[in-house]
Scaffold this motif. Structure first.
Motif, PDB file in Angstrom:
ATOM      1  N   MET A 152      51.875  89.735   5.637  1.00 25.97           N
ATOM      2  CA  MET A 152      51.137  88.753   6.723  1.00 25.97           C
ATOM      3  C   MET A 152      49.718  88.748   6.154  1.00 25.97           C
ATOM      4  O   MET A 152      49.059  89.364   5.951  1.00 25.97           O
ATOM      5  CB  MET A 152      51.371  88.936   7.988  1.00 25.97           C
ATOM      6  N   PRO A 176      44.110  80.961  12.485  1.00 32.12           N
ATOM      7  CA  PRO A 176      44.197  81.002  13.972  1.00 32.12           C
ATOM      8  C   PRO A 176      43.475  80.379  15.330  1.00 32.12           C
ATOM      9  O   PRO A 176      41.643  80.836  14.530  1.00 32.12           O
ATOM     10  CB  PRO A 176      44.624  82.676  14.067  1.00 32.12           C
ATOM     11  N   GLN A 218      49.127  85.019  12.102  1.00 26.39           N
ATOM     12  CA  GLN A 218      49.690  83.417  12.130  1.00 26.39           C
ATOM     13  C   GLN A 218      48.712  82.408  12.392  1.00 26.39           C
ATOM     14  O   GLN A 218      47.701  83.258  13.748  1.00 26.39           O
ATOM     15  CB  GLN A 218      50.777  83.109  12.981  1.00 26.39           C
TER      16      GLN A 218
END
Ligand code: ATP
Length: 221
Positions: free
Chosen positions: A1, A102, A160
């Motif tokens: 990630m 983000p 994200q």
């Protein structure tokens, strides 16, 4: 990630800024690794009565309240735009400026409960995450809003650009600008205000403060 530094946006009327706003902004910043929080006073709020203090005064009070908190950035972007201050427009602007980061939109639980009435609220999930700060007596959010923003943790949000929801447990403060304006008109001061903000309000005779005040009276708002 992928993990990148988040940017937090906190819009409001800030009429006036109070202890719960500052505590909430600091809490969200901290949980997201000292992320910068942009506090954006709105020009013409679309969902509520218009502010009592003018834009310059609300901005001045915000600057006083944020002065000692390096992660809190007072941002006059919405005040420089024409027409109603739609959060969507603000989010689109910041997303354009920061295509990968983000982006976290923080709101109190009362605002979160009415999010499904906001202009094009479904588009928010493509633009930002939500950080929801608890507030006494707030209603529950609608099921469709909860489903549109799956709950996650701070690590998830940093991994994200948008689409998740962080639910904070604290601060949980029974403070509102409405109660503060009433307390100011009655007594001329309120303990939920930063002392520099109180002094500014008295010095500029905002919110109908009585001319002779007893600032030692510490009744809660
Ligand atoms: P008013 O009483 O005039 O409606 P307010 O105290 O709710 O004002 P706003 O400037 O309207 O303050 O709020 C800006 C944002 O701060 C909103 O997302 C609101 O939900 C949030 N907020 C305000 N007070 C609190 C609080 N005590 N706890 C959590 N969130 C809060």
């Amino acid at each position: 990630m992928r993990n990148s530094a988040p940017l937090v946006l906190f819009g409001g009327t800030f009429d006036p800024v109070h202890r719960a706003h500052i505590s909430a902004a600091r809490a969200v910043s901290k949980v997201l690794g000292d992320a910068p929080v942009h506090l954006l006073p709105n020009a013409v709020p679309p969902h509520r009565p218009q502010p009592t203090a003018d834009a310059e005064q609300r901005l001045a009070m915000l600057r006083l309240a944020c002065h000692e908190h390096p992660s809190l950035i007072v941002d006059d972007w919405e005040l420089r735009q024409q027409g109603p201050s739609y959060s969507l427009k603000t989010l689109q602007h910041f997303r354009q400026q920061h295509p990968e980061a983000p982006l976290v939109f923080m709101i109190g639980a009362d605002s979160f409960a009415s999010l499904h009435h906001w202009h094009r609220w479904q588009d928010y999930a493509t633009l930002c995450h939500l950080a929801v700060v608890p507030r006494p007596d707030s209603k529950l959010a609608s099921g469709e809003v909860l489903a549109a923003f799956p709950e996650s943790d701070a690590y998830g949000l940093c991994g994200q650009p948008a689409g998740l929801r962080l639910m904070l447990k604290r601060p949980f403060l029974d403070v509102s600008a409405t109660a503060i304006r009433e307390a100011l008109a009655r007594k001329g001061d309120c303990p939920a205000l930063d002392p520099a903000v109180s002094a500014h309000i008295r010095g500029h005779h905002l919110y109908n403060v009585p001319t002779t005040t007893h600032s030692t009276d510490h009744e809660a708002p």
